[in-house]
Design an enzyme around this catalytic site. Structure first.
Site, PDB file in Angstrom:
ATOM      1  N   GLY A 221       0.842  -1.200   0.000  1.00 57.14           N
ATOM      2  CA  GLY A 221       0.000   0.000   0.000  1.00 57.14           C
ATOM      3  C   GLY A 221       0.871   1.243   0.000  1.00 57.14           C
TER       4      GLY A 221
ATOM      5  CB  VAL B  23      16.946   6.002  -1.690  1.00 57.11           C
ATOM      6  CG1 VAL B  23      17.741   4.901  -2.383  1.00 57.11           C
ATOM      7  CG2 VAL B  23      16.361   5.493  -0.370  1.00 57.11           C
TER       8      VAL B  23
ATOM      9  NE  ARG C 267      -2.522  -4.010  -0.632  1.00 60.21           N
ATOM     10  CZ  ARG C 267      -1.917  -3.467   0.416  1.00 60.21           C
ATOM     11  NH1 ARG C 267      -0.810  -4.010   0.891  1.00 60.21           N
ATOM     12  NH2 ARG C 267      -2.395  -2.381   0.991  1.00 60.21           N
TER      13      ARG C 267
ATOM     14  CG  ASP D 185       2.877  -6.484   7.240  1.00 63.01           C
ATOM     15  OD1 ASP D 185       2.482  -5.751   6.313  1.00 63.01           O
ATOM     16  OD2 ASP D 185       2.120  -7.218   7.899  1.00 63.01           O
TER      17      ASP D 185
ATOM     18  CB  THR E 235       2.878   0.609   6.176  1.00 59.42           C
ATOM     19  OG1 THR E 235       1.511   0.393   6.583  1.00 59.42           O
ATOM     20  CG2 THR E 235       3.749   0.327   7.397  1.00 59.42           C
TER      21      THR E 235
ATOM     22  CG  ASP F 238      -1.788  -0.303   8.315  1.00 64.83           C
ATOM     23  OD1 ASP F 238      -2.566   0.640   8.088  1.00 64.83           O
ATOM     24  OD2 ASP F 238      -1.894  -1.424   7.788  1.00 64.83           O
TER      25      ASP F 238
ATOM     26  CG  ASP G 212       1.395  -2.844  10.660  1.00 66.56           C
ATOM     27  OD1 ASP G 212       2.201  -2.198   9.967  1.00 66.56           O
ATOM     28  OD2 ASP G 212       0.619  -3.685  10.187  1.00 66.56           O
TER      29      ASP G 212
ATOM     30  CG  MET H  30      -7.573   2.362   5.803  1.00 64.44           C
ATOM     31  SD  MET H  30      -6.422   2.615   4.451  1.00 64.44           S
ATOM     32  CE  MET H  30      -7.499   2.257   3.064  1.00 64.44           C
ATOM     33  N   GLY H  31      -6.505   0.057   9.062  1.00 65.40           N
ATOM     34  CA  GLY H  31      -5.741  -0.754  10.010  1.00 65.40           C
ATOM     35  C   GLY H  31      -6.345  -2.148  10.058  1.00 65.40           C
ATOM     36  NE  ARG H  32      -4.662  -5.669   5.253  1.00 63.46           N
ATOM     37  CZ  ARG H  32      -4.211  -5.492   4.015  1.00 63.46           C
ATOM     38  NH1 ARG H  32      -5.022  -5.692   3.016  1.00 63.46           N
ATOM     39  NH2 ARG H  32      -2.980  -5.129   3.774  1.00 63.46           N
TER      40      ARG H  32
ATOM     41  CB  ALA I 109     -12.775   9.691  19.573  1.00 59.64           C
TER      42      ALA I 109
HETATM   43  O1  F6P Z   1      -1.304  -0.291   3.476  1.00 62.01           O
HETATM   44  C1  F6P Z   1      -2.009  -0.523   4.602  1.00 62.01           C
HETATM   45  C2  F6P Z   1      -3.472  -0.403   4.324  1.00 62.01           C
HETATM   46  O2  F6P Z   1      -3.792   0.930   4.051  1.00 62.01           O
HETATM   47  C3  F6P Z   1      -4.346  -0.961   5.439  1.00 62.01           C
HETATM   48  O3  F6P Z   1      -4.555  -0.051   6.478  1.00 62.01           O
HETATM   49  C4  F6P Z   1      -5.585  -1.336   4.680  1.00 62.01           C
HETATM   50  O4  F6P Z   1      -6.258  -2.357   5.337  1.00 62.01           O
HETATM   51  C5  F6P Z   1      -5.052  -1.800   3.376  1.00 62.01           C
HETATM   52  O5  F6P Z   1      -3.833  -1.158   3.187  1.00 62.01           O
HETATM   53  C6  F6P Z   1      -5.946  -1.575   2.183  1.00 62.01           C
HETATM   54  O6  F6P Z   1      -5.309  -2.077   1.063  1.00 62.01           O
HETATM   55  P1  F6P Z   1      -5.804  -1.950  -0.423  1.00 62.01           P
HETATM   56  O7  F6P Z   1      -5.635  -0.529  -0.845  1.00 62.01           O
HETATM   57  O8  F6P Z   1      -4.925  -2.869  -1.188  1.00 62.01           O
HETATM   58  O9  F6P Z   1      -7.234  -2.352  -0.420  1.00 62.01           O
END
Ligand code: F6P
Length: 342
Positions: free
Chosen positions: A31, A43, A92, A123, A146, A148, A150, A190-192, A207
Site C-alpha cells: 500500500g 535514497v 500488491r 510487512d 506504511t 499502519d 505496525d 484503516m488498520g487491517r 473521541a
Molecule cells: O497499506 C495498509 C493499508 O492501508 C491498510 O490499512 C488497509 O487495510 C489496506 O492497506 C488496504 O489495502 P488496499 O488498498 O490494497 O485495499
C-alpha cells in the site's frame, strides 16, 4: 619514500573502487503511503552523492519480475518531496508469492549487475524481501513505509503521521455535524491488523471511545459506556479500526442502534482518503532520514534489515523481527482516553 608509497596507494585505491557498491535497485511496494516519494528522493540523491547508480522498478515486485526498470537520477526525483503516493508506483504482487516470480526477479537483479537493494514498504513487502534474499546474495535494506505503523523497530513508519492527521481533520469536520444533531457517529479508520491509526487519531480528535483489533470484548465495555453517557454530553464519536473483530463500523453502528435505540446513529468509513495527500513536515524529515541512512547502511554492510527511528536514533531491525505485528497497544494512552473522554 614517495616512489615506494605511490604504487601502494594506487593499489589500495583500485581495491577500494572494486569493492565499493556501484549500482543499487529500489522499489516502493504494498500500500502506498505519504512520504514514500520523500524517501525515494533521499535514497537516489544519497546514492548519487556516493557515485552509486540507482535503478528503480515500477509497481514494486511486479516491475522486478517484468524488468520494468528506469534509471533514477538527481533530476528524476526533483519536485517530489511534497507529493503523496509514489512516482515509482506500487502493487500488491500475487506473482511474487510464487517461486517462479521470485526466480524471475532474482535473475533480473543479477543480470543488471545490481549489488544492493532498497525496499520501501510494509510487512508484506519485507516478507517478500526475506524470500528474495534466499535467491540472491546481495544486501537488502528496508525503509518502513506504511500508514499502519505496525512494524517492530521504528516509532513511526513513513505515512503514519500524515494518515493520522488526515483522520483528525476529517473527524473534526464530522464532529461539527454530530454535535449539531446530537448524533452518535461511528467512524471507521484503516488498520487491517492494527489499531494504531485508531488509537492516536482517537486521542487527537477527542473521541469518546475506540474499538481496535488488539483488544477483545471491548464492544461490551463500549455499549455499557454509551448507556451511561450523561445527557449533557454532546460529543459522541467512536473510532473503529477496520480490523476490529466486530466487522467494521456498519456492524458496530447496528449493534449500538439495537442496544441503545434512544440514540440517532450515523456511520462514516474514511477509507483510502487516509492513504493520500501531501506528507506532513515530520513525515518528510523522517522519510528523508530513513532513505539517506538506507544507502549508508548498504555501504556499511547492513543486510536484510529495516531502517527505523527509535527515540530520534536510527536503528536497524532484521526483517524477520520487523514483520512481527505489534500486538499490544500502549496501556497509558488507552487509560488516558478513558479519563479525558469522560
Ligand atoms: O497499506 C495498509 C493499508 O492501508 C491498510 O490499512 C488497509 O487495510 C489496506 O492497506 C488496504 O489495502 P488496499 O488498498 O490494497 O485495499
Amino acid at each position: 619514500m614517495f616512489f615506494v608509497d605511490f604504487p601502494r596507494q594506487i593499489v589500495i585505491g583500485i581495491l577500494v573502487y572494486l569493492t565499493e557498491m556501484k549500482k543499487i535497485g529500489i522499489i516502493t511496494s504494498g500500500g502506498d503511503s505519504p512520504g514514500m516519494n520523500a524517501c525515494l528522493r533521499a535514497v537516489v540523491r544519497t546514492a548519487v552523492h556516493h557515485k552509486i547508480e540507482v535503478i528503480g522498478f515500477y509497481k514494486g515486485y511486479e516491475g522486478l519480475i517484468d524488468n520494468d526498470a528506469v534509471n533514477l537520477t538527481t533530476t528524476s526525483v526533483s519536485g517530489i518531496i511534497q507529493r503523496g503516493g509514489t512516482i515509482l508506483k506500487t502493487a500488491r504482487s500475487a506473482r511474487f508469492m510464487k517461486e517462479e516470480g521470485i526466480n524471475s526477479a532474482a535473475k533480473n537483479i543479477k543480470d543488471l549487475g545490481i549489488e544492493g537493494f532498497v525496499i520501501i514498504g510494509g510487512d508484506g513487502s519485507f516478507r517478500g524481501a526475506i524470500e528474495l534474499s534466499k535467491k540472491i546474495n546481495i544486501p537488502i535494506v528496508g525503509c518502513a513505509g506504511t500508514i499502519d505503523n505496525d512494524l517492530v523497530g521504528t516509532d513511526f513508519t513513513i505515512g503514519y503521521d500524515t494518515a493520522i492527521n488526515t483522520v483528525v481533520e476529517a473527524v473534526d469536520k464530522i464532529r461539527d455535524t454530530a454535535e449539531s444533531h446530537d448524533r452518535v457517529f461511528v467512524i471507521e479508520v484503516m488498520g487491517r491488523d492494527a489499531g494504531l491509526i485508531a488509537l492516536r487519531s482517537a486521542i487527537a480528535s477527542g473521541a469518546e471511545a475506540l474499538l481496535v483489533p488488539e483488544m477483545k470484548n471491548d464492544i461490551d465495555i463500549l455499549l455499557k459506556k454509551i448507556k451511561n453517557w450523561r445527557s449533557s454530553k454532546s460529543s459522541k464519536i467512536i473510532i473503529v479500526a477496520e480490523g476490529d473483530e466486530y466487522g467494521g463500523a456498519y456492524k458496530v453502528g447496528d449493534l449500538i442502534r439495537k442496544t441503545c435505540p434512544e440514540f440517532d446513529v450515523r456511520v462514516t468509513v474514511l477509507g483510502h482518503i487516509q492513504r493520500g495527500g501531501n506528507p506532513t513536515c515530520m513525515e518528510r524529515v523522517n522519510a528523508s532520514l530513513i532513505g539517506y541512512n538506507a544507502v549508508l547502511a548498504l555501504k556499511n554492510g547492513h543486510k536484510n534489515e529495516m531502517v527505523g527511528i527509535i527515540n530520534k536514533k536510527i536503528c536497524f531491525t532484521p526483517f524477520e523481527k520487523a514483520v512481527k505485528h505489534i500486538e499490544t497497544l500502549d496501556r497509558d494512552l488507552l487509560n488516558m482516553i478513558e479519563v479525558l473522554s469522560s
